[in-house]
Motif scaffolding. Structure first.
Motif, PDB file in Angstrom:
ATOM      1  N   ILE A 689       0.836  -1.208   0.000  1.00  7.21           N
ATOM      2  CA  ILE A 689       0.000   0.000   0.000  1.00  7.21           C
ATOM      3  C   ILE A 689       0.865   1.249   0.000  1.00  7.21           C
ATOM      4  CG2 ILE A 689      -1.672   1.301   1.372  1.00  7.21           C
ATOM      5  CD1 ILE A 689      -2.858  -1.335   2.275  1.00  7.21           C
ATOM      6  N   LEU A 690       1.956   1.236   0.775  1.00  6.96           N
ATOM      7  CA  LEU A 690       2.864   2.387   0.789  1.00  6.96           C
ATOM      8  C   LEU A 690       3.489   2.612  -0.588  1.00  6.96           C
ATOM      9  CD1 LEU A 690       4.325   4.569   2.426  1.00  6.96           C
ATOM     10  CD2 LEU A 690       6.054   2.850   3.013  1.00  6.96           C
ATOM     11  N   LEU A 691       3.863   1.518  -1.261  1.00  9.10           N
ATOM     12  CA  LEU A 691       4.429   1.648  -2.609  1.00  9.10           C
ATOM     13  C   LEU A 691       3.398   2.216  -3.583  1.00  9.10           C
ATOM     14  CD1 LEU A 691       6.840   1.085  -4.477  1.00  9.10           C
ATOM     15  CD2 LEU A 691       5.901  -1.206  -4.852  1.00  9.10           C
ATOM     16  N   MET A 692       2.168   1.784  -3.468  1.00 13.43           N
ATOM     17  CA  MET A 692       1.126   2.329  -4.332  1.00 13.43           C
ATOM     18  C   MET A 692       0.907   3.813  -4.083  1.00 13.43           C
ATOM     19  SD  MET A 692      -1.787  -0.640  -4.445  1.00 13.43           S
ATOM     20  CE  MET A 692      -2.861   0.456  -5.338  1.00 13.43           C
ATOM     21  N   VAL A 693       0.919   4.211  -2.802  1.00 12.20           N
ATOM     22  CA  VAL A 693       0.750   5.628  -2.476  1.00 12.20           C
ATOM     23  C   VAL A 693       1.895   6.454  -3.057  1.00 12.20           C
ATOM     24  CG1 VAL A 693       0.709   7.283  -0.576  1.00 12.20           C
ATOM     25  CG2 VAL A 693      -0.648   5.187  -0.433  1.00 12.20           C
ATOM     26  N   LEU A 694       3.128   5.942  -2.935  1.00  9.45           N
ATOM     27  CA  LEU A 694       4.270   6.668  -3.500  1.00  9.45           C
ATOM     28  C   LEU A 694       4.177   6.752  -5.023  1.00  9.45           C
ATOM     29  CD1 LEU A 694       7.182   5.230  -1.322  1.00  9.45           C
ATOM     30  CD2 LEU A 694       6.118   7.491  -1.148  1.00  9.45           C
ATOM     31  N   ALA A 695       3.738   5.661  -5.679  1.00  9.06           N
ATOM     32  CA  ALA A 695       3.594   5.690  -7.136  1.00  9.06           C
ATOM     33  C   ALA A 695       2.518   6.677  -7.562  1.00  9.06           C
ATOM     34  CB  ALA A 695       3.263   4.287  -7.644  1.00  9.06           C
ATOM     35  N   ILE A 696       1.415   6.696  -6.821  1.00 13.31           N
ATOM     36  CA  ILE A 696       0.346   7.651  -7.144  1.00 13.31           C
ATOM     37  C   ILE A 696       0.838   9.089  -6.948  1.00 13.31           C
ATOM     38  CG2 ILE A 696      -1.915   8.470  -6.389  1.00 13.31           C
ATOM     39  CD1 ILE A 696      -2.615   5.554  -5.773  1.00 13.31           C
ATOM     40  N   TYR A 697       1.596   9.319  -5.869  1.00 15.41           N
ATOM     41  CA  TYR A 697       2.124  10.663  -5.628  1.00 15.41           C
ATOM     42  C   TYR A 697       3.082  11.083  -6.740  1.00 15.41           C
ATOM     43  CZ  TYR A 697       4.737  14.455  -3.457  1.00 15.41           C
ATOM     44  OH  TYR A 697       5.338  15.658  -3.213  1.00 15.41           O
ATOM     45  N   TYR A 698       3.932  10.135  -7.190  1.00 12.83           N
ATOM     46  CA  TYR A 698       4.870  10.453  -8.268  1.00 12.83           C
ATOM     47  C   TYR A 698       4.130  10.776  -9.568  1.00 12.83           C
ATOM     48  CZ  TYR A 698       8.237   9.669 -12.000  1.00 12.83           C
ATOM     49  OH  TYR A 698       8.988   9.801 -13.131  1.00 12.83           O
ATOM     50  N   LEU A 699       3.145   9.952  -9.893  1.00 11.50           N
ATOM     51  CA  LEU A 699       2.393  10.197 -11.119  1.00 11.50           C
ATOM     52  C   LEU A 699       1.607  11.496 -11.034  1.00 11.50           C
ATOM     53  CD1 LEU A 699       1.079   6.581 -11.840  1.00 11.50           C
ATOM     54  CD2 LEU A 699       2.944   7.786 -12.991  1.00 11.50           C
ATOM     55  N   GLN A 700       1.071  11.785  -9.854  1.00 10.60           N
ATOM     56  CA  GLN A 700       0.345  13.044  -9.685  1.00 10.60           C
ATOM     57  C   GLN A 700       1.275  14.235  -9.848  1.00 10.60           C
ATOM     58  OE1 GLN A 700      -2.839  13.435  -9.376  1.00 10.60           O
ATOM     59  NE2 GLN A 700      -2.866  15.639  -8.994  1.00 10.60           N
ATOM     60  N   SER A 701       2.466  14.149  -9.270  1.00  5.59           N
ATOM     61  CA  SER A 701       3.433  15.248  -9.415  1.00  5.59           C
ATOM     62  C   SER A 701       3.868  15.412 -10.871  1.00  5.59           C
ATOM     63  CB  SER A 701       4.654  14.978  -8.526  1.00  5.59           C
ATOM     64  OG  SER A 701       4.279  14.821  -7.180  1.00  5.59           O
ATOM     65  N   THR A 702       4.079  14.276 -11.563  1.00  7.48           N
ATOM     66  CA  THR A 702       4.471  14.356 -12.967  1.00  7.48           C
ATOM     67  C   THR A 702       3.372  14.976 -13.816  1.00  7.48           C
ATOM     68  OG1 THR A 702       5.785  12.349 -12.634  1.00  7.48           O
ATOM     69  CG2 THR A 702       5.338  13.008 -14.902  1.00  7.48           C
ATOM     70  N   SER A 703       2.152  14.535 -13.591  1.00  3.85           N
ATOM     71  CA  SER A 703       1.047  15.118 -14.363  1.00  3.85           C
ATOM     72  C   SER A 703       0.852  16.594 -14.043  1.00  3.85           C
ATOM     73  CB  SER A 703      -0.245  14.346 -14.066  1.00  3.85           C
ATOM     74  OG  SER A 703      -0.607  14.493 -12.704  1.00  3.85           O
ATOM     75  N   LYS A 704       1.097  16.976 -12.782  1.00  2.77           N
ATOM     76  CA  LYS A 704       0.989  18.385 -12.428  1.00  2.77           C
ATOM     77  C   LYS A 704       2.049  19.219 -13.138  1.00  2.77           C
ATOM     78  CE  LYS A 704       0.792  21.457  -8.420  1.00  2.77           C
ATOM     79  NZ  LYS A 704       0.897  21.536  -6.938  1.00  2.77           N
ATOM     80  N   SER A 705       3.291  18.687 -13.225  1.00  4.23           N
ATOM     81  CA  SER A 705       4.340  19.430 -13.939  1.00  4.23           C
ATOM     82  C   SER A 705       4.018  19.528 -15.423  1.00  4.23           C
ATOM     83  CB  SER A 705       5.681  18.732 -13.732  1.00  4.23           C
ATOM     84  OG  SER A 705       5.666  17.421 -14.277  1.00  4.23           O
ATOM     85  N   TYR A 706       3.495  18.446 -16.005  1.00  3.62           N
ATOM     86  CA  TYR A 706       3.093  18.503 -17.413  1.00  3.62           C
ATOM     87  C   TYR A 706       1.970  19.512 -17.619  1.00  3.62           C
ATOM     88  CZ  TYR A 706       5.831  14.291 -18.339  1.00  3.62           C
ATOM     89  OH  TYR A 706       6.848  13.395 -18.476  1.00  3.62           O
ATOM     90  N   ARG A 707       1.035  19.539 -16.684  1.00  2.00           N
ATOM     91  CA  ARG A 707      -0.064  20.487 -16.803  1.00  2.00           C
ATOM     92  C   ARG A 707       0.434  21.922 -16.730  1.00  2.00           C
ATOM     93  NH1 ARG A 707      -2.605  19.192 -12.509  1.00  2.00           N
ATOM     94  NH2 ARG A 707      -3.437  17.273 -13.376  1.00  2.00           N
ATOM     95  N   GLU A 708       1.352  22.177 -15.790  1.00  3.40           N
ATOM     96  CA  GLU A 708       1.917  23.520 -15.696  1.00  3.40           C
ATOM     97  C   GLU A 708       2.700  23.893 -16.954  1.00  3.40           C
ATOM     98  OE1 GLU A 708       4.236  23.448 -12.189  1.00  3.40           O
ATOM     99  OE2 GLU A 708       2.509  23.554 -10.810  1.00  3.40           O
ATOM    100  N   ALA A 709       3.443  22.915 -17.514  1.00  7.60           N
ATOM    101  CA  ALA A 709       4.170  23.191 -18.757  1.00  7.60           C
ATOM    102  C   ALA A 709       3.206  23.506 -19.896  1.00  7.60           C
ATOM    103  CB  ALA A 709       5.054  22.001 -19.120  1.00  7.60           C
TER     104      ALA A 709
END
Length: 769
Positions: A689-709
Motif C-alpha cells: 500500500i505504501l508503494l502504491m501511495v508513493l507511485a500515485i504521488y509520483y504520477l500526480q506530481s508528474t502530471s501536475k508538472s506537465y499540466r503547468e508546462a
C-alpha cells in the motif's frame, strides 16, 4: 476615353457571359435529348423534330466520351479530373463562397462525376472500375447510416441536445451525468440480479420451507397490509429483496452454485467496478480538458462556422438556432467575466459573511438531525407500533426536507459572493456536499446504535431459543420415548432479530422517501408555480413573470448532489438490500423523462448562462469522495461486526469474510491457501500500500508538472498570437497611412496639374488678346 484595363475587364465579362450562355444552351440541349429519348421509349415512334434539334443532338452525341477512343494518358487525366471533382465536392462546404456559387459548383461537379466516372477503364477493366466505384459508394452510405444508427441508439441523446440548445451546457451536463449514472446502475443491477437474486429464487429453498423464509405467526395477519408493505415489512421483508432471506447453505441447486461466496464477491465486485469506472471517467475527462479551448477569434468562429447547412428538418433547425444563441450568451459572459474589475475589499467582506451564514446553517442542520435521531431512539425503545407514521419516519423525512430547502438557502446566500457562475456552482456543490455528508453520517451513527440494540436483543433471543428447544425435547421424551420427532411449522419457530435486514430496510425507506420528496417538489415547486404564473399573470397586481414568484430556474447544484448522495446510499446499502440497484434504475429512468419534461415545460434559462467545461470532472471528484465515504461503514460492518446467527448467507460464521477462508480450505490445494495467507499478511500488505501511495504521488506530481508546462506553453502561444495581432495592426496602420499620404500626394499633383492647365489657358487667352 476608356483605358486598357477597362477594355480587358469588358472582354473578360463578355467571355464569362458567353461561357455561361454556352453552358446554359448545352444543359437545355441535354434536357431536350433526354426528353426525346423518353418519348421514343414510351410511344415507340420518333416525334417530329426540326433540323436544328437534330444538329444539337448530333453535337451532344459527339460530346459523349467513349473509352475505346481514348489513349491511356487521356484516361489517366480523366481519372484525375474525376478525383479532383470528388475532392471539391467533399471540401465545398468549407469554401468561403456565396451559397449560389456553391450550389452551381456542386451541381456541375456531380454531373461531371456521374457522366465520366463509368467511362474509365477498358473492357473488363471498365466493368471492374465501375463495380469498385459502386461498392465504394455503397460502403460510404453504409458508414453514414451506421453512424446515424449509433447516434440513435444513444439513450435520450436528442432530448439532451434539445435541452442544451435552450438552456446551455451547464443544465445539459446534469442530464449527461444522470445518463451516465443510469448506465452504472444497470451494470450493478445486472450483477446483483443475475448472480444473487435469480439463483436464490430458482435454486434455493422455497418460501415457507424454513423460518428465515417464512413470515412469523404473529405478523401473518398484517403481512399483506399496504402500510406494512409500504414500509417494506411483511412479505417484502421475507423475500429475495433483503439479506435475511438468503440461506447459509454452501451450495444450492443442481448446479452446486456457491451462494454465500457469490453474495460476498458480488458485494465486493460492485464497489471495485464503481471505483474503476469513476477513476477511468475522471482520467478521460482530464485528457479531454487538457487540450484546452482556443479562444482566439472566438466570436468570429461562432459567427461564420456555427451553422450546419446540411440540416433539413425544421425542428432541428430551431434547436440549432437556439444552441448558437446560447453559445453566444456563454461566450459573451466569459468575455465579460475576464474583464470584470470589482471592489476587492467589499467582495472579500461579502464572501466572509456568506461563509459565516453557511456555517451557521450547517451547524443548525447537524443539531436538528442529532435531536431527531435521539427522539427516534426513544421511540424505538418504546415500540414503533405505538407511535404515528410521522414519528416512525421522522429521521427520513427531516433529512429529505433539509436536502430540499437548505440548497435554496445556500443559493440565496451565494448571491453575496459575486463569483463566476462556474466557480459559484462549485462552491454551491461543496456546501451542499458538506450538508448531505453530515446528514448521511448522522444517519449511519443512528443505525449503529440500532445495530447495537439488536445485538443485545440477539443474546437474549439465543438464550430463550436454547431454553425453548430444551423444554420441547424434554417434553416429547417424557411423554413418549417411541413417538416420532415433533414437527413444528417454520412460522412458529422463535427467531432472532436480523440487524442486516433492518439496515437494508432503512436504506430502502430513505431512498423511497427521498424519491417521493423530489417528485412532489418538482410537481408543486415547478409545475404548479409555472401554471399560476402563466394563467394569473393577466389579472394580478404586478407582473408575475418579471417579479415574484416568476418561473423557476433549474437547480443544477441541488439535483447533482441529490444524484450523488442517492448513489452513495445505493453503494452503502446494496450489500444488505440487493434490490437497491433495481430501485435506483427505476428511479433514474423516471427522473430522466420527468425532469426533461419539467425543464422544457416549467423552467426558464438561467440569467447567467455559462459553459460547464470544468464541471463534469468536479462531479466525478465528488462522486469518488462519496464512494470512498460510503464504503467505509460497509467495510466496518463486514470486518468487525459478527453476522446474525439465524439469517443471511453468512449465519453461523464469526465474520462475513470467513467465507473466503472456507472456500480456500475446501476447494483449493493447501499450498494455495498458504500462499494466500502469506499474501494477506499485514507485513506484505502495508509495504504494498505504501508503494502504491508513493507511485500515485509520483504520477500526480508528474502530471501536475506537465499540466503547468502546458499552461505556460499556452500562455506563450497566446502572447505570441497577441504580438502577431499587434504587428499586423501596426502594419495595417502603416499601410493606411502610406495610402493616405499617396492619396494626398496624388491630390496635390492633380491640383498642381489643374493649376498649370489653368495657367496655360490663361496665358493662351492673354496671348489671343
Amino acid at each position: 476615353m476608356s483605358t486598357a484595363g477597362e477594355q480587358d475587364a469588358d472582354l473578360s465579362l463578355q467571355e464569362e457571359h458567353e461561357s455561361k450562355t454556352h453552358r446554359t444552351k448545352r444543359r437545355d440541349g441535354d434536357r431536350q435529348k433526354k426528353k426525346r429519348r423518353n418519348e421514343r421509349r414510351k410511344g415507340g415512334t420518333r416525334p417530329e423534330t426540326s433540323e436544328e434539334d437534330d444538329d444539337e443532338e448530333e453535337d451532344n452525341d459527339k460530346d459523349v466520351v467513349r473509352p475505346e477512343c481514348l489513349s491511356p494518358e487521356e484516361l489517366e487525366k480523366l481519372k484525375e479530373a474525376v478525383d479532383e471533382r470528388k475532392k471539391l465536392i467533399q471540401s465545398l462546404r468549407g469554401k468561403p463562397w456565396p451559397m449560389k456559387k456553391k450550389l452551381v459548383t456542386l451541381r456541375e461537379s456531380q454531373e461531371f462525376v456521374e457522366k465520366y466516372e463509368g467511362a474509365l477503364g477498358k473492357g473488363k477493366g471498365r466493368k471492374l472500375y465501375a463495380y469498385k466505384v459502386l461498392m465504394t459508394k455503397k460502403w460510404m452510405k453504409f458508414q453514414r447510416d451506421f453512424e446515424n444508427f449509433k447516434t440513435a441508439c444513444i439513450p435520450w441523446e436528442m432530448k439532451i441536445k434539445e435541452i442544451e440548445s435552450h438552456f446551455g451546457s451547464s443544465v445539459a451536463s446534469y442530464f449527461i451525468f444522470l445518463r451516465w449514472m443510469y448506465g452504472i446502475n444497470m451494470i450493478l443491477f445486472g450483477l446483483t440480479f443475475g448472480l444473487v437474486m435469480v439463483p436464490e429464487a430458482l435454486m434455493g429453498r422455497p418460501y415457507g420451507s424454513m423460518p428465515r423464509k417464512t413470515v412469523p405467526r404473529a405478523e401473518e395477519a398484517s403481512a399483506m397490509d399496504f402500510a406494512v408493505l409500504w414500509d417494506f415489512g411483511g412479505y417484502a421483508q421475507y423475500s429475495v429483496l433483503f439479506y435475511g432471506y438468503y440461506n447459509n447453505q454452501r451450495t444450492v441447486g443442481w448446479l452446486k452454485f456457491r451462494m454465500p461466496l457469490s453474495y460476498f464477491l458480488v458485494g465486493v465486485g460492485t464497489v471495485a467496478y464503481s471505483y474503476m469506472v469513476v477513476i477511468r471517467t475522471m482520467a478521460r475527462n482530464a485528457n479531454e480538458s487538457g487540450v484546452g479551448d482556443d479562444n482566439s477569434f472566438n466570436f468570429s468562429w461562432k459567427m461564420f462556422t456555427s451553422w450546419d447547412y446540411l440540416i433539413g428538418n425544421a425542428e432541428t433547425a430551431d434547436n440549432k438556432f437556439a444552441s448558437i444563441t446560447t453559445s453566444f450568451k456563454e461566450a459573451i459572459l466569459e468575455e465579460q467575466e475576464s474583464h470584470k474589475d470589482d471592489n476587492i475589499h467589499l467582495t472579500r467582506f461579502l464572501r466572509v459573511l456568506a461563509n459565516f451564514l453557511v456555517l451557521c446553517c450547517l451547524a443548525g442542520s447537524g443539531y436538528l438531525i442529532y435531536f431527531v435521531v435521539r427522539r427516534s431512539q426513544k421511540f424505538a425503545l418504546d415500540g414503533l407500533e405505538n407511535h404515528t407514521w410521522w414519528e416512525r419516519n421522522e429521521v427520513n423525512m427531516v433529512m429529505s426536507l433539509l436536502g430540499m430547502f437548505c440548497p435554496m438557502l445556500f443559493d440565496v446566500i451565494s448571491t453575496l459572493e459575486n463569483y463566476h457562475p462556474r466557480v459559484a456552482l462549485q462552491w454551491q456543490l461543496g456546501r451542499i456536499f458538506a450538508l448531505f455528508l453530515g446528514n448521511l453520517y448522522t444517519f449511519i451513527i443512528a443505525l449503529m446504535d440500532e445495530i447495537n440494540l439488536k445485538r443485545k436483543e440477539e443474546k437474549v433471543v439465543k438464550f430463550n431459543i436454547t431454553m425453548w428447544e430444551a423444554s420441547l425435547y424434554n417434553g416429547t421424551v417424557l411423554e413418549n420415548s417411541t413417538a416420532p420427532p415433533v414437527t413444528i411449522h417454520p412460522a412458529d419457530v422463535p427467531r432472532g432479530p436480523c440487524w442486516e435486514t433492518m439496515v437494508g430496510q432503512e436504506f430502502v425507506r430513505l431512498i423511497i422517501s427521498d424519491t417521493m420528496t423530489t417528485y412532489i417538489t418538482l410537481l408543486i415547486g415547478d409545475f404548479l408555480r409555472a401554471v399560476l404564473v402563466r394563467f394569473l399573470n393577466y389579472c394580478w397586481c404586478w407582473d408575475l413573470e418579471a417579479g415574484f414568484p416568476s418561473y423557476s430556474e433549474f437547480d443544477v447544484s441541488g439535483n447533482v448532489l441529490g444524484l450523488i448522495f442517492n448513489q452513495g446510499m445505493i453503494w452503502m446499502g446494496s450489500f444488505y438490500a440487493p434490490c437497491l440497484p433495481a430501485l435506483n434504475v427505476i428511479r433514474l429512468h423516471v427522473s430522466m423523462y420527468l425532469q426533461c419534461w419539467a425543464v422544457m415545460c416549467c423552467n426558464v434559462p438561467q440569467e447567467r448562462v455559462f459553459k460547464a467545461s470544468g464541471s463534469n470532472n468536479f462531479y466525478m471528484a465528488m462522486l469518488l469522495v462519496i464512494l470512498f465515504l460510503s464504503t467505509l461503514p460497509a467495510i466496518y460492518t463486514i470486518v468487525s461486526i459478527p453476522p446474525s446467527f439465524d439469517c443471511g448467507p453468512f449465519s453461523g460464521k464469526n465474520r462475513m469474510f470467513d467465507v473466503i477462508h472456507e472456500t480456500l480450505e475446501s476447494d483449493f490445494p493447501p499450498w494455495f491457501s498458504k500462499v494466500f495467507s502469506y499474501a494477506s499478511n499485514p507485513g506484505l500488505v502495508l509495504p504494498f500500500i505504501l508503494l502504491m501511495v508513493l507511485a500515485i504521488y509520483y504520477l500526480q506530481s508528474t502530471s501536475k508538472s506537465y499540466r503547468e508546462a502546458n499552461v505556460e506553453l499556452k500562455k506563450k502561444l497566446q502572447m505570441q498570437n497577441e504580438e502577431n495581432k499587434r504587428k499586423n495592426k501596426r502594419a495595417a496602420l502603416k499601410a493606411q497611412m502610406d495610402l493616405e499620404e499617396a492619396r494626398k500626394t496624388a491630390q496635390e499633383q492633380q491640383r498642381n496639374n489643374n493649376a498649370s492647365v489653368q495657367d496655360q489657358e490663361g496665358e493662351s487667352f492673354d496671348f489671343k488678346y
